[in-house]
Write an enzyme that holds these catalytic residues in place. Sequence first.
Site, PDB file in Angstrom:
ATOM      1  N   ASP A 156      49.919  73.901 -18.153  1.00  0.00           N
ATOM      2  CA  ASP A 156      49.407  74.408 -16.884  1.00  0.00           C
ATOM      3  C   ASP A 156      49.687  73.341 -15.834  1.00  0.00           C
ATOM      4  O   ASP A 156      49.111  72.263 -15.860  1.00  0.00           O
ATOM      5  CB  ASP A 156      47.902  74.685 -16.995  1.00  0.00           C
ATOM      6  CG  ASP A 156      47.303  75.250 -15.707  1.00  0.00           C
ATOM      7  OD1 ASP A 156      47.975  75.222 -14.661  1.00  0.00           O
ATOM      8  OD2 ASP A 156      46.151  75.715 -15.750  1.00  0.00           O
ATOM      9  N   LYS A 195      47.792  76.181  -4.545  1.00  0.00           N
ATOM     10  CA  LYS A 195      47.601  74.762  -4.289  1.00  0.00           C
ATOM     11  C   LYS A 195      48.846  74.154  -3.634  1.00  0.00           C
ATOM     12  O   LYS A 195      48.778  73.639  -2.529  1.00  0.00           O
ATOM     13  CB  LYS A 195      47.260  74.030  -5.589  1.00  0.00           C
ATOM     14  CG  LYS A 195      45.979  74.561  -6.237  1.00  0.00           C
ATOM     15  CD  LYS A 195      45.661  73.873  -7.535  1.00  0.00           C
ATOM     16  CE  LYS A 195      44.473  74.516  -8.236  1.00  0.00           C
ATOM     17  NZ  LYS A 195      43.224  74.432  -7.475  1.00  0.00           N
ATOM     18  N   TRP A 217      39.566  72.170 -16.621  1.00  0.00           N
ATOM     19  CA  TRP A 217      40.431  73.333 -16.807  1.00  0.00           C
ATOM     20  C   TRP A 217      40.972  73.422 -18.225  1.00  0.00           C
ATOM     21  O   TRP A 217      41.107  74.539 -18.769  1.00  0.00           O
ATOM     22  CB  TRP A 217      41.549  73.333 -15.764  1.00  0.00           C
ATOM     23  CG  TRP A 217      40.961  73.482 -14.398  1.00  0.00           C
ATOM     24  CD1 TRP A 217      40.911  72.539 -13.402  1.00  0.00           C
ATOM     25  CD2 TRP A 217      40.258  74.622 -13.896  1.00  0.00           C
ATOM     26  NE1 TRP A 217      40.237  73.032 -12.310  1.00  0.00           N
ATOM     27  CE2 TRP A 217      39.830  74.311 -12.591  1.00  0.00           C
ATOM     28  CE3 TRP A 217      39.956  75.876 -14.410  1.00  0.00           C
ATOM     29  CZ2 TRP A 217      39.110  75.202 -11.788  1.00  0.00           C
ATOM     30  CZ3 TRP A 217      39.246  76.775 -13.631  1.00  0.00           C
ATOM     31  CH2 TRP A 217      38.829  76.436 -12.338  1.00  0.00           C
TER      32      TRP A 217
END
Length: 366
Positions: A173, A197, A104
């Site tokens: 993030d 999540k 990511w």
Amino acid sequence: MATHVSCFNPGPAKVPAEVLKKAQDEFTNFRGSGMSVVELSHRAKDFASVNSECEERLRKILDIPSNYKVLFMQGGGTGQFAALPLNLGRGKSPKFDYVISGTWSVKAAKEAEKYGKVNLVFPKPATFTTVPDQKTWNLDPEASYVYYCANETVHGVEMNTPPDTGNVPLVCDMSSNFLTRKVDVSKYAAIVAGAQKNFGAAGVTVVIVRDDMLDMTHPMCPIILDYKTTAANSSCYNTPPTFAIYLINLVFEWILQQGGLDEMERRSAEKSKMIYDLIEKSQFYWNPVDPAYRSRVNIPILLGSSEGNKDLEAQFVEKATAAGLIGLKGHRSVGGLRASLYNAVSIEDTNRLVQFMVDFEKQVAT
């Protein structure tokens, strides 16, 4: 498939049963309105109360300072890969520092390259199993910000403490470990986290941004990604993802009822320890990540050897699914297995998985 299911999906992921039940009860008649929450106008008082309550609860959970805005945006973490450089880049030729620790952060850096010069603070590693000591990093004191991903869901690499970036703003993030432990928000210029999540359903992304960062928006920034515009309109410049915001509001309520982040952190440590203890005692299960950077919420597992065994992994996933243990197949880019232990995954769920792992190893050995 077994009637009792334990969901270990990496996202979208498990939502607390109490939250789903309350959402079900209110779905056709929200707070006596005679309408479903999905039918409410985002301009109506009923939804405005949800929106403000959601922000208030998150501020309480994280103890967010008053000089930070809380935004509910769309586009997920991927949308924020563009939003961060477009909102926080300084000057006509902005520079950005990126910590590359997994899939990511690689994608985030690639997107940022469209809007300025990206400096990788250390060379991209061949494999993502650790993070180099910060003493070896090449940080640019003129960077608009330093970006890192707190937890890489694919590779299971988690940075447990924020890097020291001096006077350069720090952005993070936190999509996959958001609300699993206490965080000192004041150390960050911006925090972004997709809900799907740890705290709700896909469709809404939380952005926590310091007030002094709101005056640097690039003229070409799409208004849907504009932090200042979103803040000025209480996240309702356009139609927001009303149901997703409603659901995260219920999850925030659940977190507070459970004991807040102290309890979320305690459970997270206990669940991950159960899995890692088994791996350490076994000659059958393997985890490739440096113990100092092992994720508490996404645990990659290889079977048979440190190289893994595709046949054994396929057998494991098939039998686990039949037993009601869902979502354990590893990411397609790395293979193996992956156990995602987000907040809604219980100690009982984790214990079921551990016992299944023990039994499976015995079956293979016989």
